[in-house]
Design a protein around this motif. Structure first.
Motif, PDB file in Angstrom:
ATOM      1  N   UNK A 343      26.110  29.668  35.177  1.00  0.00           N
ATOM      2  CA  UNK A 343      25.372  30.941  35.002  1.00  0.00           C
ATOM      3  C   UNK A 343      24.799  31.408  36.051  1.00  0.00           C
ATOM      4  N   UNK A 344      24.194  30.451  37.010  1.00  0.00           N
ATOM      5  CA  UNK A 344      23.765  31.174  38.270  1.00  0.00           C
ATOM      6  C   UNK A 344      24.787  31.210  39.298  1.00  0.00           C
ATOM      7  N   UNK A 345      25.777  30.409  39.467  1.00  0.00           N
ATOM      8  CA  UNK A 345      26.889  30.587  40.191  1.00  0.00           C
ATOM      9  C   UNK A 345      27.600  31.941  40.050  1.00  0.00           C
ATOM     10  N   UNK A 346      27.864  32.441  38.894  1.00  0.00           N
ATOM     11  CA  UNK A 346      28.395  33.755  38.596  1.00  0.00           C
ATOM     12  C   UNK A 346      27.495  34.877  38.715  1.00  0.00           C
ATOM     13  N   UNK A 347      26.204  34.627  38.481  1.00  0.00           N
ATOM     14  CA  UNK A 347      25.237  35.836  38.701  1.00  0.00           C
ATOM     15  C   UNK A 347      25.049  36.039  40.075  1.00  0.00           C
ATOM     16  N   UNK A 348      25.133  34.838  40.915  1.00  0.00           N
ATOM     17  CA  UNK A 348      24.927  35.073  42.465  1.00  0.00           C
ATOM     18  C   UNK A 348      25.958  36.181  42.792  1.00  0.00           C
ATOM     19  N   UNK A 349      27.253  35.784  42.634  1.00  0.00           N
ATOM     20  CA  UNK A 349      28.515  36.470  42.865  1.00  0.00           C
ATOM     21  C   UNK A 349      28.173  38.137  42.581  1.00  0.00           C
ATOM     22  N   UNK A 350      27.881  38.174  41.285  1.00  0.00           N
ATOM     23  CA  UNK A 350      27.757  39.356  40.730  1.00  0.00           C
ATOM     24  C   UNK A 350      26.689  40.132  41.426  1.00  0.00           C
ATOM     25  N   UNK A 351      25.533  39.668  41.718  1.00  0.00           N
ATOM     26  CA  UNK A 351      24.414  40.275  42.395  1.00  0.00           C
ATOM     27  C   UNK A 351      24.936  40.590  43.765  1.00  0.00           C
ATOM     28  N   UNK A 356      26.098  44.898  47.762  1.00  0.00           N
ATOM     29  CA  UNK A 356      26.887  45.534  48.718  1.00  0.00           C
ATOM     30  C   UNK A 356      27.478  46.499  48.524  1.00  0.00           C
ATOM     31  N   UNK A 357      27.779  46.934  47.164  1.00  0.00           N
ATOM     32  CA  UNK A 357      28.342  48.179  46.668  1.00  0.00           C
ATOM     33  C   UNK A 357      27.370  49.297  46.545  1.00  0.00           C
ATOM     34  N   UNK A 358      26.213  48.989  46.209  1.00  0.00           N
ATOM     35  CA  UNK A 358      24.963  49.942  46.204  1.00  0.00           C
ATOM     36  C   UNK A 358      24.336  50.002  47.493  1.00  0.00           C
ATOM     37  N   UNK A 415      38.539  45.050  49.934  1.00  0.00           N
ATOM     38  CA  UNK A 415      38.981  46.470  49.693  1.00  0.00           C
ATOM     39  C   UNK A 415      37.597  47.262  50.346  1.00  0.00           C
ATOM     40  N   UNK A 416      36.998  47.776  49.224  1.00  0.00           N
ATOM     41  CA  UNK A 416      35.830  48.650  49.447  1.00  0.00           C
ATOM     42  C   UNK A 416      34.784  48.164  50.836  1.00  0.00           C
ATOM     43  N   UNK A 417      34.613  46.793  50.676  1.00  0.00           N
ATOM     44  CA  UNK A 417      33.633  46.256  51.777  1.00  0.00           C
ATOM     45  C   UNK A 417      34.408  46.490  53.228  1.00  0.00           C
ATOM     46  N   UNK A 418      35.668  46.054  53.297  1.00  0.00           N
ATOM     47  CA  UNK A 418      36.340  46.148  54.599  1.00  0.00           C
ATOM     48  C   UNK A 418      36.165  47.570  55.082  1.00  0.00           C
TER      49      UNK A 418
END
Length: 617
Positions: A343-351, A356-358, A415-418
């Motif tokens: 749960x925490x592992x995936x939530x970190x990635x999503x966050x 970054x995208x916002x 992609x977007x980040x780069x």
């Protein structure tokens, strides 16, 4: 892109940009030597006006104040600096040395140098734990005999801040050759800022140093330094303890336990849109917090001189990136980890991807709570992608959540980040560089704007490392690497090669700061809250006034989640006499203390150049 087309793109890059020349190997050796020589060889004690307290095995760093403007301000920023002993710098310099050493032809660190560093790092294990739990603190601890509690003690600046006579002696010592008079207004402001900051130094153990140390162990396991790895294992016998603690202290806004659901209102402010999105997708959320202590534990420690700032935990994206890497390194090691907190592992990635995208919800000062340099955060995030990608090339990842993380991180970062990062590069003929903010808003003797670019070397090195870690598959660049990426990396390395040791630019950085960079923007109680209580559980009175003394035993935070309409209405109101600040005005808008380390700049540059030497030379 086929292997042949990738090879052609590299050849074209060699033709159309100034590539890394034959001096790079010598520069890497010189940087490696500088790091070896700068490592403290013997402990010293603080003698006001004569010498700083320095810890054997540590790498140097300094506390500085971000004065901005005329010559006097610049002098205070660059010369009024206090040597500081902390775990973070020694951890990261050692990590970057190992990262470079693991590359083909990388510079050797040496077991003796590593042993000194590991001894220093081990001294930061929290002594308030009953067993060696591998939970670390930022500063050295000193036993308070009256309470029996070990308290963080920033030896140099701590001694200076509590004694005006010592402060005066030290300032004369630091500025004796500069000619800045003791009664200047700027110097008075400097002194007051240092004295005001001492109360935030008695912090508890933190997730950042803890999980960076776990990542360090993962690097040592893969290295040739078997003696040092054995030493690290002896110092860290049970990595399950800190990883489990990271989950236990996590922020769970959909829960009802105050120890997990109460958070700094500044964190809630920048996270709220991400939280609303996750709330619509799941009935639980778990995110890592900065401090390895619960709200209840903190309440018992406050009168023993150990406390979270504002008595509240927070979510710092940079800390979260390091927690993600530490968990990943542990899962990929030969250690006994058991289950993964998926749960925490995936939530970190999503966050991380969401923020970054916002654009950090337009408040990087809140999202990067303690680490103002976005380039540090970029590289920390790219490290997990590189670690997962390299592992996936030779084995099946041990948890499906890690497969998901690899896919999501690779999809976004490549992609977007780069694209966004490349657009920020500043090109100058055949080279390129990045600027952040340190020294960027100064004035010359005629009062005209001048950019001293005091963090340009560091920012450029970290940006180069970010691009390299984003696009490397193992030790080599991905066959899908765009020409513009490989060309920009070489241009960055060419700039670093030319300037890192030239003396033209200062090797400074802003790797750490307090959570308040602007007293009008970053105070917790200026943001919407639904929890205003004394630590004993009594509700604060309606006419409560926030002062330093009554804030020690109170907490003004966000408990659980409120709906978007409630929050919007609260944003229109004043909170303790102040409308919620919603705009970020840059880090040069107000005076704040920050930590800088030339050795971090040199190790980051050494890592970038070592990769460029292998890939392009």
């Amino acid at each position: 892109m086929s292997k042949g087309i990738y090879t052609l793109s590299v050849l074209l890059a060699v033709v159309f940009c100034k590539t890394v020349n034959g001096d790079i190997e010598d520069i890497v050796k010189e940087l490696s030597l500088k790091l070896s020589e700068s490592q403290v060889k013997e402990d010293t004690t603080f003698i006001p006006g004569e010498q700083w307290a320095q810890q054997k095995g540590a790498y140097p760093s300094h506390v500085m104040l971000n004065f901005v403007g005329d010559i006097e301000q610049q002098i205070l920023r660059n010369y009024g600096r206090f040597y500081d002993n902390n775990a973070f710098v020694t951890l990261w310099v050692t990590v970057m040395q190992l990262e470079a050493a693991l590359l083909p032809g990388g510079p050797d660190v040496g077991e003796e140098q590593l042993s000194l560093a590991l001894d220093a790092i081990h001294s930061y294990h929290d002594r308030n734990r009953q067993t060696d739990s591998s939970i670390l603190v930022f500063w050295p601890q000193k036993l308070d005999k009256s309470t029996g509690v070990w308290v963080c003690d920033a030896a140099n600046i701590g001694a200076v801040a509590v004694d005006e006579k010592i402060m005066s002696e030290v300032m004369v010592w630091l500025l004796k050759d500069i000619g800045l008079v003791n009664d200047s207004e700027a110097l008075k402001e400097f002194t007051q800022t240092i004295q005001d900051s001492i109360n935030e130094f008695h912090i508890p153990a933190d997730a950042d140093d803890t999980f960076v140390n776990i990542g360090l162990g993962g690097l040592l396991e893969k290295s040739k330094y078997k003696t040092s790895y054995s030493k690290w294992q002896q110092d860290n016998p049970n990595i399950v303890i800190p990883i489990k603690a990271g989950s236990e202290y996590s922020y769970q806004p959909l829960g009802t336990d105050i120890d997990n659901s109460l958070i700094d209102p500044r964190s809630y402010f920048y996270l709220r849109n991400f939280l609303y999105k996750k709330q619509n997708q799941s009935n639980s959320i778990a995110l890592p917090t900065t401090w390895m202590v619960s709200f209840s534990e903190n309440a018992k420690l406050v009168d023993k001189k150990v406390r979270m700032p504002f008595n509240l935990n927070n979510v710092d994206l940079t800390v979260s990136a390091n927690v993600l890497y530490g968990i990943t390194a542990a899962a990929l090691s030969n250690w006994t980890l058991g289950t993964l907190d998926g749960q925490m592992y995936s939530d970190i990635v999503d966050m991380l991807i969401y923020e970054l995208s916002h654009n950090f919800t337009n408040r990087p000062d809140l999202a990067l709570t303690y680490y103002p340099s976005k380039f540090v955060f970029f590289w920390f995030t790219s490290r997990t992608l590189q670690l997962l990608k390299a592992a996936s090339l030779s084995r099946k990842l041990p948890f499906s959540r890690m497969d998901d993380a690899l896919y999501d991180l690779e999809s976004y970062l490549r992609s977007n980040f780069t694209d966004a990062l490349l657009k920020e590069a500043i090109h100058d003929e055949s080279v390129a560089y990045y600027d952040d903010f340190l020294g960027g808003d100064d004035k010359d003797i005629f009062g005209k704007p001048v950019n001293h670019a005091e963090d340009r070397i560091f920012s450029t090195a970290m940006a180069a490392n970010t691009l390299l870690y984003t696009w490397r598959d193992g030790t080599d660049l991905s066959g899908q690497t765009p020409l513009l990426v490989s060309t920009t990396i070489q241009q960055l390395c060419s700039w670093l090669e030319k300037h890192v040791l030239s003396g033209e630019y200062k090797p400074h950085n802003v790797f750490f700061s307090g959570s308040v960079k602007d007293s009008y923007l970053d105070m917790t109680f200026f943001y919407p809250t639904n929890y205003q209580y004394w630590l004993n559980g009594t509700k604060l009175p309606p006419d409560f006034e926030v002062t330093f003394y009554n804030s020690i035993h109170s907490a003004i935070g966000m408990f659980g989640m409120e709906d978007a309409n409630w929050y919007y209405e609260e944003l229109q109101k004043e909170h303790f006499g102040q409308k919620t600040p919603t705009d970020f005005h840059g880090y040069n808008s107000d005076l704040f203390a920050f930590w800088s380390s030339d050795e971090l700049t040199y190790s980051a540059t050494m890592l970038a150049l070592t990769q460029c030497q292998y890939l392009f030379h």
